[in-house]
Design an enzyme around this catalytic site. Structure first.
Site, PDB file in Angstrom:
ATOM      1  N   LYS A 148      27.956  34.725  62.243  1.00 27.29           N
ATOM      2  CA  LYS A 148      27.503  35.753  63.182  1.00 27.29           C
ATOM      3  C   LYS A 148      26.218  36.419  62.703  1.00 27.29           C
ATOM      4  CE  LYS A 148      31.315  38.173  62.773  1.00 27.29           C
ATOM      5  NZ  LYS A 148      31.991  37.363  61.740  1.00 27.29           N
ATOM      6  N   ARG A 200      36.514  44.705  67.088  1.00 30.07           N
ATOM      7  CA  ARG A 200      37.451  43.944  66.267  1.00 30.07           C
ATOM      8  C   ARG A 200      38.900  44.242  66.617  1.00 30.07           C
ATOM      9  NH1 ARG A 200      33.691  43.094  61.717  1.00 30.07           N
ATOM     10  NH2 ARG A 200      34.640  41.810  60.108  1.00 30.07           N
ATOM     11  N   ARG A 207      28.394  32.843  49.769  1.00 25.75           N
ATOM     12  CA  ARG A 207      27.403  33.676  50.465  1.00 25.75           C
ATOM     13  C   ARG A 207      26.725  34.650  49.510  1.00 25.75           C
ATOM     14  NH1 ARG A 207      29.249  36.823  55.743  1.00 25.75           N
ATOM     15  NH2 ARG A 207      31.010  37.481  54.456  1.00 25.75           N
ATOM     16  N   ARG A 252      25.740  39.760  45.796  1.00 27.89           N
ATOM     17  CA  ARG A 252      26.916  39.236  46.489  1.00 27.89           C
ATOM     18  C   ARG A 252      27.787  40.397  46.916  1.00 27.89           C
ATOM     19  NH1 ARG A 252      27.665  33.464  45.680  1.00 27.89           N
ATOM     20  NH2 ARG A 252      25.939  32.843  44.347  1.00 27.89           N
ATOM     21  N   ARG A 281      41.070  39.244  54.973  1.00 28.90           N
ATOM     22  CA  ARG A 281      40.160  39.446  56.108  1.00 28.90           C
ATOM     23  C   ARG A 281      40.433  38.429  57.213  1.00 28.90           C
ATOM     24  NH1 ARG A 281      34.951  39.022  52.854  1.00 28.90           N
ATOM     25  NH2 ARG A 281      33.921  38.999  54.873  1.00 28.90           N
TER      26      ARG A 281
HETATM   27  P1  ADP Z   1      32.551  39.585  58.020  1.00 28.02           P
HETATM   28  O1  ADP Z   1      31.765  39.216  59.233  1.00 28.02           O
HETATM   29  O2  ADP Z   1      32.229  38.734  56.841  1.00 28.02           O
HETATM   30  O3  ADP Z   1      34.003  39.749  58.273  1.00 28.02           O
HETATM   31  P2  ADP Z   1      31.557  42.303  58.155  1.00 28.02           P
HETATM   32  O4  ADP Z   1      30.316  42.507  57.406  1.00 28.02           O
HETATM   33  O5  ADP Z   1      31.502  42.209  59.639  1.00 28.02           O
HETATM   34  O6  ADP Z   1      32.220  41.025  57.528  1.00 28.02           O
HETATM   35  O7  ADP Z   1      32.624  43.426  57.809  1.00 28.02           O
HETATM   36  C1  ADP Z   1      32.923  43.781  56.478  1.00 28.02           C
HETATM   37  C2  ADP Z   1      34.064  44.792  56.469  1.00 28.02           C
HETATM   38  O8  ADP Z   1      33.648  45.989  57.133  1.00 28.02           O
HETATM   39  C3  ADP Z   1      35.319  44.351  57.211  1.00 28.02           C
HETATM   40  O9  ADP Z   1      36.180  43.577  56.398  1.00 28.02           O
HETATM   41  C4  ADP Z   1      35.940  45.726  57.584  1.00 28.02           C
HETATM   42  O10 ADP Z   1      36.571  46.321  56.472  1.00 28.02           O
HETATM   43  C5  ADP Z   1      34.703  46.543  57.908  1.00 28.02           C
HETATM   44  N1  ADP Z   1      34.334  46.461  59.340  1.00 28.02           N
HETATM   45  C6  ADP Z   1      33.204  45.933  59.871  1.00 28.02           C
HETATM   46  N2  ADP Z   1      33.189  46.040  61.208  1.00 28.02           N
HETATM   47  C7  ADP Z   1      34.349  46.662  61.549  1.00 28.02           C
HETATM   48  C8  ADP Z   1      34.949  47.032  62.790  1.00 28.02           C
HETATM   49  N3  ADP Z   1      34.340  46.797  63.963  1.00 28.02           N
HETATM   50  N4  ADP Z   1      36.167  47.631  62.742  1.00 28.02           N
HETATM   51  C9  ADP Z   1      36.796  47.892  61.584  1.00 28.02           C
HETATM   52  N5  ADP Z   1      36.300  47.550  60.387  1.00 28.02           N
HETATM   53  C10 ADP Z   1      35.082  46.933  60.356  1.00 28.02           C
HETATM   54  P1  ADP Z   2      29.431  36.215  59.320  1.00 30.45           P
HETATM   55  O1  ADP Z   2      28.342  37.192  59.646  1.00 30.45           O
HETATM   56  O2  ADP Z   2      30.069  35.632  60.549  1.00 30.45           O
HETATM   57  O3  ADP Z   2      30.430  36.756  58.366  1.00 30.45           O
HETATM   58  P2  ADP Z   2      27.308  34.741  57.893  1.00 30.45           P
HETATM   59  O4  ADP Z   2      26.262  34.602  58.934  1.00 30.45           O
HETATM   60  O5  ADP Z   2      27.102  35.736  56.832  1.00 30.45           O
HETATM   61  O6  ADP Z   2      28.757  34.958  58.605  1.00 30.45           O
HETATM   62  O7  ADP Z   2      27.556  33.293  57.247  1.00 30.45           O
HETATM   63  C1  ADP Z   2      28.438  33.117  56.136  1.00 30.45           C
HETATM   64  C2  ADP Z   2      27.787  32.188  55.104  1.00 30.45           C
HETATM   65  O8  ADP Z   2      27.720  30.842  55.626  1.00 30.45           O
HETATM   66  C3  ADP Z   2      26.353  32.558  54.739  1.00 30.45           C
HETATM   67  O9  ADP Z   2      26.159  32.307  53.355  1.00 30.45           O
HETATM   68  C4  ADP Z   2      25.483  31.633  55.597  1.00 30.45           C
HETATM   69  O10 ADP Z   2      24.261  31.302  54.949  1.00 30.45           O
HETATM   70  C5  ADP Z   2      26.355  30.398  55.767  1.00 30.45           C
HETATM   71  N1  ADP Z   2      26.275  29.807  57.108  1.00 30.45           N
HETATM   72  C6  ADP Z   2      26.077  30.428  58.299  1.00 30.45           C
HETATM   73  N2  ADP Z   2      26.096  29.557  59.331  1.00 30.45           N
HETATM   74  C7  ADP Z   2      26.314  28.326  58.786  1.00 30.45           C
HETATM   75  C8  ADP Z   2      26.420  26.983  59.334  1.00 30.45           C
HETATM   76  N3  ADP Z   2      26.325  26.754  60.646  1.00 30.45           N
HETATM   77  N4  ADP Z   2      26.646  25.977  58.452  1.00 30.45           N
HETATM   78  C9  ADP Z   2      26.755  26.210  57.125  1.00 30.45           C
HETATM   79  N5  ADP Z   2      26.656  27.437  56.555  1.00 30.45           N
HETATM   80  C10 ADP Z   2      26.425  28.480  57.364  1.00 30.45           C
END
Ligand code: ADP
Ligand code: ADP
Ligand code: ZN
Length: 223
Positions: A13, A88, A127, A160, A172
């Site tokens: 995303k 979410r 990541r 990280r 998660r």
């Molecule tokens: P990812 O896409 O890798 O799950 P995010 O960066 O979107 O991670 O979110 C990291 C953390 O922030 C989540 O695990 C949660 O604890 C919190 N968070 C983010 N967005 C929301 C939301 N819309 N509602 C509740 N918690 C959230």
């Molecule tokens: P989200 O925001 O949904 O949690 P990220 O965009 O941070 O996910 O992507 C998670 C990890 O996977 C990052 O390290 C990113 O560089 C990698 N990644 C994202 N899209 C792809 C893809 N289509 N194929 C392989 N790796 C990807």
């Protein structure tokens, strides 16, 4: 145009939201980024969110809803915005509907990035991001062009996320399946949902999303 990028942690995303924000000139609203900025700044919100995030749980709805409500009223959102990480829960989805209605804004697309759990763990554990500009990378799937140097800003410092550990990732993913995935049938019923194969490589996923959004606004953004 306003859209939601929907999908489990690690689905891509944030990566796609960055490209789309650039290509279309939409604002990227990442609730995860907002919360991490609050944690770093040491604000009251950050203090409240920190331990919840570290445990892989969801921050309370009321906090998240207020955060987004304030954000979508800002001038940079008037042309369009991309929600990354919101809504979410059912309460968040409901509140989003209400706030869009009262702002007279539409929800044009919900794009689901579908990736299986096993691949997600590999993505999340590998990541990292630029400590200076936040550009996202991956140990295997998205290395900087020059080793150890950020493509975007030239910095050599990376970081990280604390919650990107295998143990927290499982929690998660559970939260996603239990609280977030159940929103999909609702968006399907409304008629705004498109599901895209998130296992394809990064550029291909971008192409698929841009096919859904169309090129008109993309071209407008570049002139
Ligand atoms: P990812 O896409 O890798 O799950 P995010 O960066 O979107 O991670 O979110 C990291 C953390 O922030 C989540 O695990 C949660 O604890 C919190 N968070 C983010 N967005 C929301 C939301 N819309 N509602 C509740 N918690 C959230
Ligand atoms: P989200 O925001 O949904 O949690 P990220 O965009 O941070 O996910 O992507 C998670 C990890 O996977 C990052 O390290 C990113 O560089 C990698 N990644 C994202 N899209 C792809 C893809 N289509 N194929 C392989 N790796 C990807
Ligand atoms: Zn950088």
């Amino acid at each position: 145009m306003n859209l939601i990028l929907f999908g489990p942690p690690g689905a891509g995303k944030g990566t796609q939201a960055d490209y789309l924000a650039k290509d279309y000139g939409f604002a990227k609203l990442s609730t995860g980024d907002m919360l991490r900025a609050a944690v770093t700044s040491g604000s009251a919100l950050g203090k409240q969110a920190q331990s919840i995030m570290a445990a892989g749980q969801l921050v309370p709805d009321e906090i998240m809803i207020n955060l987004i409500r304030d954000r979508i009223q800002q001038p940079d959102c008037q042309k369009g915005f991309i929600l990354d990480g919101f809504p979410r829960t059912e309460a968040q989805a409901k509140a989003l509907d209400d706030m869009l209605k009262s702002e007279k804004k539409a929800l044009n697309h919900v794009i689901e990035l579908k990736v299986d759990d096993q691949q997600l763990v590999e993505r999340i554990v590998g990541r990292y991001s630029c400590a200076k500009c936040g550009a996202g990378y991956h140990d295997t799937f998205k290395k900087p062009h020059a080793a150890g140097v950020c493509d975007e800003c030239g910095s050599a410092t990376f970081s990280r996320r604390e919650d990107d550990k295998a143990e927290t990732v499982t929690k998660r993913l559970e939260a996603y399946h239990r609280q977030t995935a159940p929103l999909l049938p609702y968006y399907m019923k409304v008629g705004v949902l498109t599901t895209i194969d998130g296992l394809a490589d990064i550029d291909e996923v971008t192409r698929q999303i841009e096919k859904v959004l169309g090129t008109k606004e993309k071209i407008a953004a570049q002139h």
